[in-house]
Design a protein around this motif. Structure first.
Motif, PDB file in Angstrom:
ATOM      1  N   GLU A 112      -1.199   7.426 -10.654  1.00  0.00           N
ATOM      2  CA  GLU A 112      -2.412   6.604 -10.697  1.00  0.00           C
ATOM      3  C   GLU A 112      -2.491   5.756 -11.958  1.00  0.00           C
ATOM      4  OE1 GLU A 112      -7.083   7.203  -9.472  1.00  0.00           O
ATOM      5  OE2 GLU A 112      -6.001   8.876 -10.349  1.00  0.00           O
ATOM      6  N   ASN A 113      -2.085   6.348 -13.074  1.00  0.00           N
ATOM      7  CA  ASN A 113      -2.111   5.640 -14.349  1.00  0.00           C
ATOM      8  C   ASN A 113      -0.983   4.591 -14.369  1.00  0.00           C
ATOM      9  OD1 ASN A 113      -2.659   4.884 -16.970  1.00  0.00           O
ATOM     10  ND2 ASN A 113      -1.511   6.574 -17.885  1.00  0.00           N
ATOM     11  N   GLY A 114      -1.332   3.347 -14.277  1.00  0.00           N
ATOM     12  CA  GLY A 114      -0.347   2.261 -14.296  1.00  0.00           C
ATOM     13  C   GLY A 114       0.210   1.921 -12.923  1.00  0.00           C
ATOM     14  N   ARG A 115      -0.430   2.422 -11.867  1.00  0.00           N
ATOM     15  CA  ARG A 115       0.087   2.230 -10.495  1.00  0.00           C
ATOM     16  C   ARG A 115       0.188   0.754 -10.109  1.00  0.00           C
ATOM     17  NH1 ARG A 115      -2.725   6.083  -6.794  1.00  0.00           N
ATOM     18  NH2 ARG A 115      -0.971   7.397  -7.389  1.00  0.00           N
ATOM     19  N   LEU A 116      -0.883   0.003 -10.324  1.00  0.00           N
ATOM     20  CA  LEU A 116      -0.917  -1.394  -9.881  1.00  0.00           C
ATOM     21  C   LEU A 116       0.151  -2.222 -10.597  1.00  0.00           C
ATOM     22  CD1 LEU A 116      -2.373  -3.391  -8.041  1.00  0.00           C
ATOM     23  CD2 LEU A 116      -3.961  -3.865  -9.919  1.00  0.00           C
ATOM     24  N   LYS A 117       0.249  -2.031 -11.916  1.00  0.00           N
ATOM     25  CA  LYS A 117       1.209  -2.803 -12.706  1.00  0.00           C
ATOM     26  C   LYS A 117       2.648  -2.513 -12.270  1.00  0.00           C
ATOM     27  CE  LYS A 117       2.558  -3.713 -17.503  1.00  0.00           C
ATOM     28  NZ  LYS A 117       2.418  -3.292 -18.910  1.00  0.00           N
ATOM     29  N   ARG A 118       2.951  -1.221 -12.047  1.00  0.00           N
ATOM     30  CA  ARG A 118       4.317  -0.844 -11.660  1.00  0.00           C
ATOM     31  C   ARG A 118       4.647  -1.313 -10.240  1.00  0.00           C
ATOM     32  NH1 ARG A 118       5.024   5.289 -14.152  1.00  0.00           N
ATOM     33  NH2 ARG A 118       6.338   4.659 -15.898  1.00  0.00           N
ATOM     34  N   THR A 119       3.642  -1.282  -9.361  1.00  0.00           N
ATOM     35  CA  THR A 119       3.861  -1.762  -7.986  1.00  0.00           C
ATOM     36  C   THR A 119       4.198  -3.249  -8.010  1.00  0.00           C
ATOM     37  OG1 THR A 119       2.318  -0.110  -7.095  1.00  0.00           O
ATOM     38  CG2 THR A 119       2.842  -1.983  -5.678  1.00  0.00           C
ATOM     39  N   ARG A 121       0.832  -1.207   0.000  1.00  0.00           N
ATOM     40  CA  ARG A 121       0.000   0.000   0.000  1.00  0.00           C
ATOM     41  C   ARG A 121       0.865   1.254   0.000  1.00  0.00           C
ATOM     42  NH1 ARG A 121      -2.560   2.070  -1.300  1.00  0.00           N
ATOM     43  NH2 ARG A 121      -4.078   3.107  -0.006  1.00  0.00           N
ATOM     44  N   GLY A 122       1.937   1.220   0.768  1.00  0.00           N
ATOM     45  CA  GLY A 122       2.843   2.372   0.778  1.00  0.00           C
ATOM     46  C   GLY A 122       3.647   2.454  -0.501  1.00  0.00           C
ATOM     47  N   ILE A 123       4.063   1.298  -1.026  1.00  0.00           N
ATOM     48  CA  ILE A 123       4.876   1.276  -2.240  1.00  0.00           C
ATOM     49  C   ILE A 123       4.089   1.813  -3.433  1.00  0.00           C
ATOM     50  CG2 ILE A 123       6.005  -0.316  -3.870  1.00  0.00           C
ATOM     51  CD1 ILE A 123       6.877  -1.896  -1.309  1.00  0.00           C
ATOM     52  N   GLU A 124       2.768   1.595  -3.428  1.00  0.00           N
ATOM     53  CA  GLU A 124       1.918   2.145  -4.500  1.00  0.00           C
ATOM     54  C   GLU A 124       2.082   3.656  -4.647  1.00  0.00           C
ATOM     55  OE1 GLU A 124      -2.086  -0.581  -4.989  1.00  0.00           O
ATOM     56  OE2 GLU A 124      -2.033   0.879  -3.356  1.00  0.00           O
ATOM     57  N   GLU A 134      14.898   4.245 -16.239  1.00  0.00           N
ATOM     58  CA  GLU A 134      14.137   4.002 -17.476  1.00  0.00           C
ATOM     59  C   GLU A 134      13.091   5.092 -17.713  1.00  0.00           C
ATOM     60  OE1 GLU A 134      12.628   0.109 -16.748  1.00  0.00           O
ATOM     61  OE2 GLU A 134      14.579  -0.882 -17.046  1.00  0.00           O
ATOM     62  N   ASP A 135      12.552   5.653 -16.624  1.00  0.00           N
ATOM     63  CA  ASP A 135      11.529   6.710 -16.727  1.00  0.00           C
ATOM     64  C   ASP A 135      11.843   7.797 -15.694  1.00  0.00           C
ATOM     65  OD1 ASP A 135       9.350   8.350 -16.861  1.00  0.00           O
ATOM     66  OD2 ASP A 135       7.866   6.847 -16.286  1.00  0.00           O
ATOM     67  N   PRO A 136      12.672   8.812 -16.068  1.00  0.00           N
ATOM     68  CA  PRO A 136      13.112   9.857 -15.124  1.00  0.00           C
ATOM     69  C   PRO A 136      11.965  10.639 -14.475  1.00  0.00           C
ATOM     70  CG  PRO A 136      14.440   9.916 -17.127  1.00  0.00           C
ATOM     71  CD  PRO A 136      13.306   8.973 -17.389  1.00  0.00           C
ATOM     72  N   SER A 137      10.779  10.661 -15.092  1.00  0.00           N
ATOM     73  CA  SER A 137       9.659  11.400 -14.506  1.00  0.00           C
ATOM     74  C   SER A 137       9.160  10.735 -13.219  1.00  0.00           C
ATOM     75  CB  SER A 137       8.506  11.511 -15.512  1.00  0.00           C
ATOM     76  OG  SER A 137       7.904  10.239 -15.719  1.00  0.00           O
ATOM     77  N   LEU A 138       9.508   9.463 -13.030  1.00  0.00           N
ATOM     78  CA  LEU A 138       9.046   8.727 -11.851  1.00  0.00           C
ATOM     79  C   LEU A 138       9.554   9.352 -10.562  1.00  0.00           C
ATOM     80  CD1 LEU A 138       9.187   4.831 -12.094  1.00  0.00           C
ATOM     81  CD2 LEU A 138       7.236   6.315 -11.631  1.00  0.00           C
ATOM     82  N   PHE A 139      10.845   9.719 -10.543  1.00  0.00           N
ATOM     83  CA  PHE A 139      11.438  10.183  -9.295  1.00  0.00           C
ATOM     84  C   PHE A 139      10.821  11.495  -8.821  1.00  0.00           C
ATOM     85  CE2 PHE A 139      14.711  12.169  -6.609  1.00  0.00           C
ATOM     86  CZ  PHE A 139      14.775  11.197  -5.625  1.00  0.00           C
TER      87      PHE A 139
END
Length: 369
Positions: free
Chosen positions: A285-292, A277-280, A328-333
């Motif tokens: 929100e878009n693609g949260r479950l898959k990336r978690t 739950r915290g890692i999510e 791989e996706d710098p916008s994540l940080f």
């Protein structure tokens, strides 16, 4: 006593000329700490969470936890009326740097400075902004892989500053700057007993927290002893823990401080729930479950563990896997979960104003955060 401007900030220094050195240093007879408090009409300020430690047996015990201080260089944080200061000087240090924010204590500290010619330097300033990179002589510097330098930080910290200060110093440890530009400088500090328990908590302990991981992945953290609240004046509502830190040669999580802090903070966001739950909250929100799911599978972490059950190696795996995803996706940080919640709430508020008057209900996440 003379003034000097540092970065637009005025600081006062008291430098004493050093006469011939003696083999064994002893302070001359001085007024007791209680007498100093009366003499200068000192009163602990509640808004600064100040508490005085008058028992010199306890101040000696704190200083003893720092290790061998003979001919060492020491920085004492928030000396106040000077109880621990006397114990440090009695340990035979070479130089003692005192950093005190409250001007009311400076005259009493100057008295100690005069009693220990050439040994004491007083800085009237805030430890949170004071630059320690030039606080000690260059010849004391050691390589990070070597034994710790002959430099120690000691302090009976006000409760209000202890947590932000240790986080700041842990970041300095990670970047090897500030007081750690000289090497693996050791620290002996006081905290509220509960904070001390968090700093030293093991996996599975309910005291395990963000502070446990941030401290233990960078330092060996030892709980020395507990001082009962009644030993202080005025008596705080809690007991006080003395904790000793020695920076590790190799951090247990080899990632930038900011990345580790973000992952650890996210994991402990919902400390009573499963860790996923915290890692999510690391992901939009878009693609949260898959990336978690991707992160937890890569890190090989059971998503149904509670945050306090995770081991240091599991946190290391999570940080390493998250770093790879950020590369791989710098916008994540730069993604901020709280900001996403705020934007979502603003959107809901705008819509509700169009449809009806009344406050939109908060989600469970918003209530907890």
């Amino acid at each position: 006593l003379f003034g000097v401007s540092l970065g637009g900030r005025s600081e006062s220094f008291c430098l004493m000329a050093a006469p011939g050195k003696v083999a064994t240093f002893r302070l001359p007879p001085l007024p007791t700490i209680g007498e100093i408090i009366k003499l200068f009409r000192l009163k602990a300020l509640k808004q600064l969470s100040q508490n005085f430690l008058l028992d010199l047996r306890l101040t000696d015990k704190i200083v003893k936890q720092a290790g061998e201080l003979k001919n060492a260089y020491v920085c004492e944080v928030g000396p106040g009326p000077g109880g621990i200061t006397r114990s440090i000087l009695s340990a035979g240090v070479e130089q003692l740097l005192l950093i005190e924010k409250d001007a009311r204590f400076i005259p009493g500290l100057q008295m100690l400075s005069e009693a220990a010619p050439g040994k004491v330097r007083i800085v009237h300033g805030d430890i949170l902004t004071y630059k320690m990179e030039k606080a000690f002589p260059k010849h004391l510097k050691k390589n990070w892989e070597d034994e710790p330098p002959d430099i120690h930080i000691i302090g009976n910290l006000p409760f209000s500053v202890s947590t932000p200060l240790i986080i700041k110093w842990l970041e300095n440890v990670s970047k090897r700057d500030g007081p750690f530009i000289y090497g693996r400088t050791q620290m002996t500090l006081t905290f509220q007993k509960e904070v001390g328990e968090r700093l030293t908590a093991n996996p599975g302990s309910h005291q395990r927290s963000r502070l446990s991981i941030m401290a233990q992945h960078l330092c060996t953290v030892e709980s020395c002893f507990v001082i009962p609240g009644q030993a202080f004046v005025p008596k705080p509502e809690v007991d006080v823990a003395v904790v000793h830190f020695t920076p590790l040669v190799q951090p247990k999580i080899e990632q930038p401080f900011e990345l580790v802090e973000k992952v650890v903070q996210s994991v402990f966001q919902f400390r009573r729930k499963y860790c996923f739950r915290g890692i999510e909250t690391l992901f939009p929100e878009n693609g949260r479950l898959k990336r978690t799911e991707q992160l937890m599978m890569t890190a090989d972490v059971d998503p149904t563990l509670r945050p306090f059950q995770l081991s240091m190696s599991q946190f290391r795996n999570l940080c390493n896997a998250y770093r790879k995803m950020c590369d791989e996706d710098p916008s994540l940080f730069v993604f901020n979960y709280r900001e996403e919640l705020r934007q979502r709430r603003m959107t809901r508020s705008s819509r509700s104003l169009l449809g009806f008057t009344g406050q939109p209900e908060q989600t469970e996440e918003e209530n907890q955060l």
